[in-house]
Design an enzyme around this catalytic site. Structure first.
Site, PDB file in Angstrom:
ATOM      1  N   LYS A  14     -70.420  66.786 -12.255  1.00 56.76           N
ATOM      2  CA  LYS A  14     -70.382  67.757 -13.525  1.00 56.76           C
ATOM      3  C   LYS A  14     -70.703  66.979 -15.094  1.00 56.76           C
ATOM      4  O   LYS A  14     -70.739  65.738 -15.146  1.00 56.76           O
ATOM      5  CB  LYS A  14     -68.929  68.431 -13.580  1.00 56.76           C
ATOM      6  CG  LYS A  14     -67.766  67.157 -13.905  1.00 56.76           C
ATOM      7  CD  LYS A  14     -66.509  68.038 -13.894  1.00 56.76           C
ATOM      8  CE  LYS A  14     -65.291  67.061 -14.113  1.00 56.76           C
ATOM      9  NZ  LYS A  14     -63.967  67.521 -14.134  1.00 56.76           N
ATOM     10  N   HIS A  65     -81.930  73.481  -4.261  1.00 58.35           N
ATOM     11  CA  HIS A  65     -82.222  74.707  -3.591  1.00 58.35           C
ATOM     12  C   HIS A  65     -80.955  75.789  -3.648  1.00 58.35           C
ATOM     13  O   HIS A  65     -80.084  75.311  -3.711  1.00 58.35           O
ATOM     14  CB  HIS A  65     -82.472  74.514  -2.147  1.00 58.35           C
ATOM     15  CG  HIS A  65     -83.989  73.394  -1.812  1.00 58.35           C
ATOM     16  ND1 HIS A  65     -84.909  74.145  -1.861  1.00 58.35           N
ATOM     17  CD2 HIS A  65     -83.551  72.179  -1.845  1.00 58.35           C
ATOM     18  CE1 HIS A  65     -85.829  73.354  -1.954  1.00 58.35           C
ATOM     19  NE2 HIS A  65     -85.112  72.012  -2.055  1.00 58.35           N
ATOM     20  N   SER A  72     -70.167  51.845 -12.602  1.00 58.13           N
ATOM     21  CA  SER A  72     -71.101  51.614 -11.480  1.00 58.13           C
ATOM     22  C   SER A  72     -70.843  52.253 -10.190  1.00 58.13           C
ATOM     23  O   SER A  72     -69.723  52.326  -9.841  1.00 58.13           O
ATOM     24  CB  SER A  72     -71.274  50.054 -11.476  1.00 58.13           C
ATOM     25  OG  SER A  72     -71.979  49.381 -12.352  1.00 58.13           O
TER      26      SER A  72
END
Length: 202
Positions: free
Chosen positions: A154, A105, A148
């Site tokens: 990014k 959002h 993991s």
């Protein structure tokens, strides 16, 4: 599929006794119907799915035309956000409980509008268990490996091995898993298994 890619796999199957082969065939036959059904469902829902793709039924049921998957891919999670485009290349492995979020959002908006980002996961990527990939990651490059439990915020470069929270690169991968029959990881190699046995030397 390249001949050299199959050589060790074929030899392993062709050196089995007939009884051993039949046991392996039966186990794969059961998995075959489950995986084929998942692919059919995903395609019916609008997804573009290549050959030799392993995915859970739960992911297939929520698939839509935002999902594009290449060939020989193993996916064990259904936690893939398909509100935005998700492109997964060939020979990709995604483990259980890993989550990919592609939509967010606008936090600076009074209306908190939805922001669609999407992600492109290139060939030969390995995303193992319990990885969280956030919408700020738009691309995971060819051959990259994510440790993991990592949180990816990014883009990940080609052949990068990353890990941690947030995930950072700590080495480069030496090679990709080009000789692996990816479907065989979860017993989804029924057709290839049968074909390898047929070509054994009498």
């Amino acid at each position: 599929m390249a001949e050299e890619k199959q050589s060790n796999y074929k030899n392993n199957i062709q050196n089995r006794t007939y009884v051993h082969y039949l046991k392996g065939l039966l186990a794969r036959w059961k998995q075959h119907f489950k995986y084929d059904r998942a692919v059919r469902i995903a395609r019916k829902n609008g997804a573009t799915i290549g050959e030799g793709v392993i995915m859970p039924i739960s992911l297939a049921k929520k698939a839509n035309d935002n999902l594009m998957i290449g060939n020989h891919v193993s996916i064990q999670t259904d936690k893939i956000d398909l509100r935005s485009p998700v492109t997964i290349g060939s020979n990709v492995i995604i483990g259980i409980n890993s989550e990919i979020i592609t939509t967010s959002h606008d936090i600076d908006s009074d209306y908190w509008e939805v922001k669609n980002y999407g992600i492109d996961i290139e060939d030969y990527v390995w995303i193992p268990t319990n990885v969280l990939i956030l919408p700020s990651c738009r691309r995971i490059g060819y051959g990259a490996v994510i440790g993991s439990g990592s949180v990816v915020i990014k883009d990940v470069g080609k052949m990068s091995v990353v890990g941690g929270n947030p995930a950072v690169e700590f080495k480069k991968r030496a090679t990709v898993h080009s000789n692996l029959i990816v479907e065989s990881l979860l017993g989804g190699d029924y057709r290839i298994y049968k074909e390898a046995w047929k070509k054994r030397k009498k």
